[in-house]
Design an enzyme around this catalytic site. Structure first.
Site, PDB file in Angstrom:
ATOM      1  N   ASP A 161       0.836  -1.204   0.000  1.00 44.21           N
ATOM      2  CA  ASP A 161       0.000   0.000   0.000  1.00 44.21           C
ATOM      3  C   ASP A 161       0.875   1.259   0.000  1.00 44.21           C
ATOM      4  O   ASP A 161       0.575   2.239  -0.686  1.00 44.21           O
ATOM      5  CB  ASP A 161      -0.921  -0.020   1.227  1.00 44.21           C
ATOM      6  CG  ASP A 161      -1.669  -1.341   1.316  1.00 44.21           C
ATOM      7  OD1 ASP A 161      -2.320  -1.691   0.324  1.00 44.21           O
ATOM      8  OD2 ASP A 161      -1.566  -2.028   2.340  1.00 44.21           O
ATOM      9  N   HIS A 189      -4.979  -3.393   6.031  1.00 47.67           N
ATOM     10  CA  HIS A 189      -4.741  -3.615   4.601  1.00 47.67           C
ATOM     11  C   HIS A 189      -6.108  -3.921   3.969  1.00 47.67           C
ATOM     12  O   HIS A 189      -6.475  -5.078   3.762  1.00 47.67           O
ATOM     13  CB  HIS A 189      -3.753  -4.769   4.410  1.00 47.67           C
ATOM     14  CG  HIS A 189      -3.563  -5.149   2.966  1.00 47.67           C
ATOM     15  ND1 HIS A 189      -3.095  -4.273   2.016  1.00 47.67           N
ATOM     16  CD2 HIS A 189      -3.807  -6.312   2.299  1.00 47.67           C
ATOM     17  CE1 HIS A 189      -3.057  -4.870   0.838  1.00 47.67           C
ATOM     18  NE2 HIS A 189      -3.484  -6.111   0.978  1.00 47.67           N
TER      19      HIS A 189
END
Ligand code: NAD
Ligand code: LMR
Length: 328
Positions: A161, A189
């Site tokens: 990410d 996440h």
């Protein structure tokens, strides 16, 4: 020559494994002078074991000088035996239309058994990195089932990410990705994650001074990063693999390399930044010694950021409630 370290990889014949293992073998993760013994785990199914043999044959054909041994097994107790690092990738990926949390029922139980076995047989200095989704909560499950290894040894990967966020900012600003710094991920996440653009920099200047389109930052950038996994699944028909393997390499290498550079890691929350104590939340981390990190607590978060963090924290707490029976 250093003595070899033992690196266990689960799901070794899967998509991520196929991109990841050659890079461990070539020294991209632990260094060009660090031999490794690869301990590769796959499910006890003929097709998977056959595919694992194929992976090992290709590794032989690469003739990597740093590979000092390979173990191919369906038994976690063999795969994790004396391991210095356990990279927990093996689990089911999501398909189109699913959220990662939908995988908890199938994948959560894998991490109960693996957490216990790692605790029983891995090396005293063992570190564990969880990739299998939903990785924050799976990591919590594995850590909760370990009694000897401390929770700090268990981290989950949000580096993908961070890398995605850095690329999106670089593209928008028309700069190189290496011009972007301090873009750090908070929380889960999942699409609720918060990539903190307020404290990030481009060529040393605040991102908000370089990209003045606040609407884009708040309403396009954040969801693009949060939903990038689904966009890859939509485009490829399979979940991210090369970028996930690359992020895991960045994750482990950063944790093994003391220095000033901050990186995003999901760790057991001590309550900082508004996360509930005991959930695994991504926060800014600095590595202080190989394999040892501290959470960097000095970032100021404004009301916008606090609201985002409250939402991603609520999701982590709800995932924890869902798996409460798996927490040792
Ligand atoms: P894949 O299906 O290609 O490979 C997974 C492999 O794991 C398979 O070969 C399977 O046989 C094996 N496996 C399943 N259960 C196992 C177990 N109990 N022990 C050992 N091996 C087992 O999937 P993939 O694309 O490699 O993805 C693996 C996982 O990583 C998925 O859960 C996916 O959602 C996740 N993922 C996480 C991130 C992240 O950023 N955290 C990024 C990408 C993918
Ligand atoms: C990703 O972010 O690419 C992975 O977590 C795979 C997924 O399910 O999105």
């Amino acid at each position: 020559m250093k003595s070899p370290i033992r690196v266990a990889v689960t799901g070794a014949a899967g998509q991520i494994g196929y991109s990841l293992i050659p890079r461990i073998a070539s020294g991209d993760v632990f260094g060009k002078d660090q031999p490794v013994i690869l301990q590769m785990l796959e499910v006890p199914v003929d097709k998977a074991q056959q595919a694992l043999k194929g992976v090992a044959m290709e590794l032989e054909d690469c003739a990597f000088p740093l590979v000092h041994g390979m173990v191919l097994t369906a038994d976690p107790a063999i795969a994790f035996k004396d391991a210095n690092w356990c990279l927990l990738v093996g689990s089911k990926p999501r398909g189109p239309g699913m959220e990662r949390a939908d995988l908890l029922k199938d994948n959560g139980k894998i991490f109960v058994g693996q957490g216990r076995t790692i605790d029983e047989v891995a090396a005293d200095d063992c570190r564990v990195a969880v990739v299998g989704n939903p990785c924050n909560t799976n990591c919590m499950i594995a850590a909760a089932n370990a009694k000897r290894l401390k929770p700090e040894r268990f981290t989950a990967m949000t580096r993908l990410d961070q890398n995605r966020a850095a690329s999106q900012l670089a593209n928008k600003a028309g700069v190189l990705v290496s011009d972007v710094s301090d873009i750090l991920i908070y929380g889960n996440h999942s699409p609720t994650m918060y990539p903190d653009f307020f404290n990030a920099k481009i060529k040393g200047k605040a991102v908000t001074d370089v990209i003045t389109d606040r609407k884009w930052l708040e309403e396009t950038f954040i969801p693009t990063v949060g939903k990038r996994g689904a966009a890859i699944i939509e485009a490829r028909g399979a979940s991210s693999a090369t970028s996930a393997a690359n992020a895991l390499i960045d994750h482990v290498r950063a944790l093994m390399t003391p220095g000033a550079t901050l990186h995003s890691v999901a760790v057991r929350s001590d309550g900082s930044y508004g996360f509930s104590e005991g959930v695994w939340a991504s926060v800014p981390v600095r590595t202080v010694a190989p394999g040892t990190y501290e959470v960097v607590k000095g970032f100021t978060l404004n009301d916008f950021a606090k609201d985002k963090i409250a939402k991603t924290n609520a999701e982590l707490v709800s995932e924890r409630d869902t798996v409460k029976d798996m927490l040792g």
